[in-house]
Design a protein around this motif. Sequence first.
Motif, short mmCIF file in Angstrom:
data_model
loop_
_atom_site.label_atom_id
_atom_site.label_comp_id
_atom_site.label_asym_id
_atom_site.label_seq_id
_atom_site.Cartn_x
_atom_site.Cartn_y
_atom_site.Cartn_z
N MET A 285 97.16 89.32 118.76
CA MET A 285 98.15 90.36 118.62
C MET A 285 99.35 89.65 119.43
SD MET A 285 97.78 94.37 119.06
CE MET A 285 98.46 95.00 120.56
N PRO A 286 100.31 89.10 118.51
CA PRO A 286 101.45 88.48 119.32
C PRO A 286 102.46 89.74 119.67
CG PRO A 286 101.07 87.64 117.28
CD PRO A 286 100.21 88.75 117.05
N ILE A 287 102.88 89.89 120.68
CA ILE A 287 104.20 90.98 120.98
C ILE A 287 105.16 90.22 121.80
CG2 ILE A 287 104.25 93.10 122.05
CD1 ILE A 287 101.39 93.23 122.35
N MET A 288 106.37 90.60 121.72
CA MET A 288 107.39 90.16 122.27
C MET A 288 107.71 91.20 123.29
SD MET A 288 109.82 87.87 121.52
CE MET A 288 111.28 88.50 121.77
N PRO A 289 107.41 90.72 124.69
CA PRO A 289 107.49 91.69 125.99
C PRO A 289 108.64 92.26 125.84
CG PRO A 289 107.09 89.36 126.61
CD PRO A 289 107.37 89.21 125.08
N GLU A 290 109.90 91.85 125.47
CA GLU A 290 111.12 92.75 125.36
C GLU A 290 111.28 93.72 124.43
OE1 GLU A 290 111.01 89.47 125.28
OE2 GLU A 290 111.89 88.57 127.21
N SER A 291 110.14 93.75 123.37
CA SER A 291 110.49 94.76 122.16
C SER A 291 110.35 96.01 122.66
CB SER A 291 109.35 94.35 121.29
OG SER A 291 108.31 94.51 121.65
N MET A 292 109.72 96.49 123.52
CA MET A 292 109.60 97.90 123.94
C MET A 292 109.52 98.01 125.55
SD MET A 292 106.24 98.74 121.82
CE MET A 292 104.93 97.08 121.52
N GLY A 293 109.44 99.34 126.08
CA GLY A 293 109.13 99.66 127.30
C GLY A 293 107.78 99.23 127.83
N THR A 294 107.47 99.27 128.95
CA THR A 294 105.95 99.23 129.36
C THR A 294 104.98 100.23 128.83
OG1 THR A 294 106.65 100.26 131.55
CG2 THR A 294 106.12 97.98 131.65
N GLU A 295 105.41 101.57 128.89
CA GLU A 295 104.48 102.54 128.29
C GLU A 295 104.02 102.26 127.10
OE1 GLU A 295 107.44 104.47 130.03
OE2 GLU A 295 106.47 103.66 131.81
N GLN A 296 105.32 101.74 125.99
CA GLN A 296 105.04 101.80 124.58
C GLN A 296 103.95 100.51 124.54
OE1 GLN A 296 107.97 102.64 125.85
NE2 GLN A 296 109.19 103.56 123.96
N HIS A 297 104.17 99.54 125.54
CA HIS A 297 103.22 98.49 125.26
C HIS A 297 101.84 98.91 125.52
CE1 HIS A 297 105.76 94.78 124.46
NE2 HIS A 297 106.54 95.02 125.48
N LEU A 298 101.66 99.79 126.63
CA LEU A 298 100.21 100.22 127.22
C LEU A 298 99.78 100.98 125.92
CD1 LEU A 298 98.33 100.36 129.03
CD2 LEU A 298 99.34 102.36 129.94
N PHE A 299 100.47 101.49 125.32
CA PHE A 299 99.64 102.55 124.11
C PHE A 299 99.56 101.77 122.93
CE2 PHE A 299 101.54 106.24 126.55
CZ PHE A 299 100.30 106.72 126.63
N HIS A 300 100.62 100.80 122.54
CA HIS A 300 100.07 99.79 121.89
C HIS A 300 98.86 99.04 121.91
CE1 HIS A 300 101.67 97.62 118.46
NE2 HIS A 300 101.85 96.36 118.82
N ILE A 301 98.71 98.65 123.07
CA ILE A 301 97.35 97.84 123.68
C ILE A 301 96.43 98.84 123.41
CG2 ILE A 301 96.10 96.62 125.36
CD1 ILE A 301 99.09 95.56 126.15
N LEU A 302 96.47 99.95 124.09
CA LEU A 302 95.24 100.95 123.85
C LEU A 302 94.89 101.25 122.77
CD1 LEU A 302 95.99 103.47 126.98
CD2 LEU A 302 94.64 101.42 126.97
N ASP A 303 95.80 101.45 121.76
CA ASP A 303 95.59 101.76 120.35
C ASP A 303 94.70 100.66 119.73
OD1 ASP A 303 96.74 104.21 120.45
OD2 ASP A 303 98.55 103.30 119.35
N ALA A 304 95.33 99.16 119.80
CA ALA A 304 94.51 98.24 119.43
C ALA A 304 93.02 98.27 119.92
CB ALA A 304 95.32 96.99 119.86
N ILE A 305 92.85 98.39 121.29
CA ILE A 305 91.41 98.30 121.83
C ILE A 305 90.64 99.34 121.08
CG2 ILE A 305 90.19 98.99 123.75
CD1 ILE A 305 92.41 97.81 125.39
N GLU A 306 91.25 100.31 120.83
CA GLU A 306 90.43 101.47 120.06
C GLU A 306 90.34 101.30 118.77
OE1 GLU A 306 92.17 105.55 120.57
OE2 GLU A 306 91.46 106.03 118.77
N ARG A 307 91.05 100.68 118.00
CA ARG A 307 91.15 100.50 116.42
C ARG A 307 90.13 99.50 116.15
NH1 ARG A 307 95.99 98.05 114.95
NH2 ARG A 307 96.93 99.29 116.68
N TYR A 308 90.15 98.25 117.10
CA TYR A 308 89.19 97.17 116.83
C TYR A 308 87.90 97.19 117.49
CZ TYR A 308 93.60 95.41 115.05
OH TYR A 308 94.71 95.00 114.40
N SER A 309 87.68 98.31 118.42
CA SER A 309 86.51 98.56 119.21
C SER A 309 86.24 97.37 119.90
CB SER A 309 85.38 99.43 118.60
OG SER A 309 84.87 98.77 117.60
N VAL A 310 86.90 96.74 120.80
CA VAL A 310 86.89 95.45 121.41
C VAL A 310 86.16 95.58 122.55
CG1 VAL A 310 88.65 94.32 120.28
CG2 VAL A 310 88.89 95.40 122.43
#
Lengths: 107, 492
Positions: free
Chosen positions: B339-364
């Motif tokens: 999952m490539p992400i531009m750090p500047e693309s959103m704030g830290t909280e959005q990043h966190l949820f983005h990552i948490l969602d992916a963790i959940e979605r792929y159950s890694v």
Amino acid sequence: MTLRDASDTTGSRTPSPRVILFVAGSERNSRMARENLKRICESDLHDKYQVRIVDVLVDVETALSHNVLLTPCLLIQFPEPAIMIVGNLSDAAAVQDALHSDPETSE
Amino acid sequence: MNDFSSGNGIIQAIPKLKTGNTNLDAVLQGGFPKNRLSLISGGAGTGKTLLTLECVYRKALTGESAVFVTFEENAAVLRENAAALGWNLADLEASGRFFIQAVDTPITVIRSGEFDVQGLLAMLDRRLKTVGATWLAIDAIDMLLRIFDQDVLEREQLGLLCNWLGKREVTTLLTVKAMTSGEKVYPYLDFMADCVLHLDQRMDGEVRTRRLRVNKYRGSGFLSNEYPYVIDSRGVRLVPVSCMALNHVALRDRMSSGIQNLDRLLGGGFFKGSTILFSGPSGVGKTLLASTYARAACRQGERVLYISFEESADSLISGGRNAGLELQSLVEKQLLHIMPIMPESMGTEQHLFHILDAIERYSVEHVVLDAISACRRMGAPKAAFDLLLRLVNHCKTQGIACVFTNQALSTGGHHEISGVGLSSLLDTALVMRYVKARDELQRRLLVFKSRGSAHSNRYHELRITDEGIVISDPRPDTAGDHGSNPVKPTEA
């Protein structure tokens, strides 16, 4: 204060004002509003008012259909535009003004 | 304000109802006070309506009944907004467990003498009885209050409403617009409600940040910090509350790093579900080491989320291929999710949820963050630390391993290996550096820290070959490496 001209050209008299008074049972302000409205109607020599009284404690749906949640409340349906007066109508002049306001002539 | 938040006997006395939002329940230490009034205040666009709607919606979903009174929106708009979040209000309304009462407050009203909220109470009484509601939400009460046009009257009428509600067995959420500074506030409302939440949004650099705090909770303790939240396609989402080391899974089993000699240096490989850092200067092999780790995990049939702040998926895969590391097939088998992400693309909280969602979605079982040094580009300096802390905390409670790479700015002191003050969270830290040996620049690797296991404490030679990373055999005589002079890498 003059009587409004009829909006149509027949030259007939303006239809009489049509109002709904929303009250909450016989609570003090509601009682006062009934009395004050009666006095206002009687003092107006030109018009015979069509008055409907709705008790919100009994008929919530009618009150809601007119977005009335504060009582007492006088809804002037005619003359148009419709206007809402909240309060026990102790300020008779304000009510008279609203009843006879003419958007055509008043600035 | 929080006289009761200290640990005395009163804390257990208040029955609470879950809010439907796990993280909010944690902040409120259980939920909203049962059959009491909770106030949610905040400026425009802070998510008051959404937070309130979600709560009563979820209550109705689970078989309770709720009435939602709004002075701000019409029912159709509310249903539409809810549908965008996947909440089907119409179905609930049809079931009879949910009722939306929208009230248009007139723009111009003439006042003539005294009036009061009797009509409101009559309406509420009717609706609550018809629906058999145990939950009531009143959204934007300020729209009705402004008709009174006098603070003293507004206060008196709110008192009437609060008293009336107090006599009923209904849990009420009341929202009110309140500015953080200036304009209209309803200070007295805080005294009338049993629980007061405040939502706030502000700009932090160029990033909008939102915060929730509890101003008061009568008869109960609560967490008193400000909690970041976002509003996204899943509604109002509070970041998980950090409660370090409370529910963390103990580390026991080992897994291979994918490099035989590294496993030996670590005393048998990495601990499963641990937090690992690879730190070192640019080009030293951090990404390759992380890719090697990911491949080793995938080979065990486990799933890995690889978040790349630095390069695209293609470039990561081809970088691996050049060093004999085949990643493409793992991606195809859906074991490796890049999952490539531009750090500047959103704030830290959005990043966190983005990552948490992916963790959940792929159950890694594993999350790689390459590189955490990029998190500093997301906003305020402390934000990067907060993000990683919350991520590690979440992963630890789930037994998910976190692998971070960090581009060290210098090869110097080890006092701050992560660059964001993360050291104490780490179970294992590998530090890599360049040394000038003979006539060439060589790479060295040190197991800087490995919690709970005996490990090598020497620098070992690390080579990047066509067949991946090779670490020289641990030999007793490599002690001589300590004498080598570390050199600064040439930055691009």
